[in-house]
Scaffold this active site. Structure first.
Site, short mmCIF file in Angstrom:
data_model
loop_
_atom_site.label_atom_id
_atom_site.label_comp_id
_atom_site.label_asym_id
_atom_site.label_seq_id
_atom_site.Cartn_x
_atom_site.Cartn_y
_atom_site.Cartn_z
N THR A 1 0.85 -1.19 0.00
CA THR A 1 0.00 0.00 0.00
C THR A 1 0.89 1.25 0.00
O THR A 1 1.82 1.32 0.81
CB THR A 1 -0.87 0.01 1.27
OG1 THR A 1 -1.64 -1.19 1.30
CG2 THR A 1 -1.79 1.21 1.32
N GLY B 1 4.11 0.19 4.34
CA GLY B 1 4.20 -0.15 2.93
C GLY B 1 3.43 -1.41 2.56
O GLY B 1 3.32 -1.75 1.39
N GLU B 2 2.91 -2.10 3.56
CA GLU B 2 2.23 -3.37 3.27
C GLU B 2 0.71 -3.19 3.38
O GLU B 2 0.12 -2.55 2.55
CB GLU B 2 2.78 -4.47 4.18
CG GLU B 2 4.29 -4.67 3.93
CD GLU B 2 4.90 -5.83 4.69
OE1 GLU B 2 4.32 -6.93 4.66
OE2 GLU B 2 5.96 -5.63 5.31
N MET B 3 0.09 -3.66 4.44
CA MET B 3 -1.36 -3.52 4.52
C MET B 3 -1.77 -2.20 5.18
O MET B 3 -2.93 -1.79 5.06
CB MET B 3 -1.94 -4.73 5.26
CG MET B 3 -1.70 -6.04 4.47
SD MET B 3 -1.91 -7.54 5.44
CE MET B 3 -3.69 -7.74 5.39
#
Lengths: 109, 337
Positions: B95, B137-139
């Protein structure tokens, strides 16, 4: 006593209050073999030392953490050894930084 | 192999006990093969014991996009069961559509693990499970907002209450449920396992020669040891990127550029390889270990130029191919709404 050993001992900060490089007579030897310590738990009295001997075919890196500070024996190649003096009462988790499955608990009274 | 576990309950791995044995290993072979026998039970920690309902809840959460900020990513977006729980790309996309820094590791066989993530920054699988959910940077999901979101789903409220009576929807329980589900993800029996059990026809002659090279000249087993082919340790294997790996968590010189040894189960399905996904094929991986690594002070002492012949390299690849199991397809769970 090798110069490497002296270097490791002097670098250990809080836990290594060596006045001289001579080990106390009641120092305990712990072997590292098969990516395991020879003991899972160990009880000491304050001031005792533990000599960690690498009897393995691969390198290890023994360390523990005291009051948030890392105490690091550094890279130990096969047949090398290093010592930590446990001068303060407490429970210490000792681990190999390279092989985290290698761990033991040392209780100091 | 005797598995010593401290757990409240074990789950028999049904797939492991299946399979046929058409012959007996020779005494000499069995000494080596015995080091690679599969365990029979999955270990679960006392503080998060197994229950079928908990694993079911964990599966629901694992596949639920509402665990991400934009409600568009699930754990399985990167840990995709169709690719042996990886994602078939060098590094994944998080994300908001940003490329991540490291390759997605598989979640297979984590029940036996020790420290999680490529750099070992999570002490437990429960802690690990909550990491990517929150990582920017992920969920990129705020945990407090997630709890509000899930508490507004009656089906989830009831499910959590059944699994965690008196506790309900909490961050810790989300981690416990997902970790429990992940511990049930075990690679099934592969041709190699049938050979270990004594079926001499289960793998090719090239694979048998590769197994020998793996354990001797190529020194792979120094780190890729045991049935899951990992010591769960951290080693600098000489990839040329600037990522300092484990050193960013534990500042010991020996840990510069060190990353967790990945297991090798179902490795064919998990391309591309390495923590940065930089090697596309197993042949490239073997070439790297043979002579393609960067020499620097932190390089693992296990990394030495091997001088493998072309046939030894192809035998190694044949052996690695024998580690792939025909795992059952994973069904998507129904989610409460």
């Amino acid at each position: 006593m090798s110069s490497k050993y002296l270097h490791a001992a002097l670098g250990l900060g809080l836990m290594t209050a060596f006045a001289s490089p001579v080990l106390a007579q009641d120092a305990v030897r712990i072997s590292q073999k098969g990516k395991q310590f020879s003991e899972k738990q160990l009880s000491l009295t304050s001031g005792q030392s533990v000599v960690f001997v690498n009897d393995d075919s691969v390198a290890h890196n023994v360390y523990t953490i005291v009051k948030g500070k890392k105490q690091d024996l550094g890279l130990q190649k096969p047949s090398e050894e290093g010592s930590i003096a446990f001068d303060s009462a407490g429970t210490y988790r000792v681990r190999c930084a390279i092989h985290p499955k290698m761990k033991m608990v040392i209780k100091v009274e | 192999m005797k598995i010593i576990v401290s757990h409240a309950k074990t789950l028999v791995i049904a797939a492991m006990v299946a399979g046929t044995t058409t012959g007996l290993a020779t005494a000499q072979d069995s000494l080596t093969r015995a080091d690679y026998e599969r365990p029979t039970d999955i270990p679960f920690p006392e503080e998060n014991s197994y229950s079928e309902a908990k694993a079911e809840l964990g599966k629901m959460l694992f596949f639920d996009p509402r665990l991400s900020r934009e409600n568009n990513l699930t754990c399985a977006s990167c840990h995709n069961p169709s690719f042996a729980w990886e994602d078939a790309q060098p590094t994944s996309v998080g994300t908001p559509m940003s490329r991540l820094g490291r390759h997605t590791p598989t979640v297979l066989n984590l029940a036996w693990g020790e420290l999680y993530f490529w750099d070992g920054r999570a002490e437990s699988l429960e802690e690990q499970a909550l990491g990517p959910i929150q990582a920017g940077g992920e969920m990129a999901q705020d945990l407090d907002e997630l709890l509000v979101e899930l508490r507004n789903v009656p089906g989830y409220v009831q499910f959590f209450e059944n699994v965690f009576p008196g506790e309900g929807v909490t961050a810790d329980n989300i981690g416990k449920a997902i970790a429990t589900y992940e511990r049930t993800l075990v690679s099934a029996e592969a041709p190699f396992d049938r050979w270990v059990k004594g079926d001499d026809n289960a793998i090719s002659e090239a694979a048998k020669r590769g197994f020998e090279v793996f354990n001797t000249k190529a020194r792979c087993a120094s780190c890729h040891e045991g049935w899951n082919f990992t010591d769960w340790g951290f080693h600098d294997i000489g990839l040329g990127d600037a990522d300092e790996g484990r050193y960013e968590v534990l500042e010991f010189d020996a840990l510069k550029h060190a990353f967790k040894t990945p297991g090798l189960r179902n490795i064919v399905e998990r391309a591309p390889y390495m923590h940065d996904g930089s090697l596309k094929t197993l042949e490239e991986v073997v070439d790297h270990y043979d002579s393609g690594f960067v020499k620097r002070p932190s390089l693992s002492s296990e990394m030495q130029e091997l001088g493998l012949t072309a046939s030894e390299k192809s035998d190694l690849v044949a052996f690695l191919q024998s580690l792939s199991s025909d795992d059952p397809a994973v069904s998507l769970p129904k989610l409460p709404n």
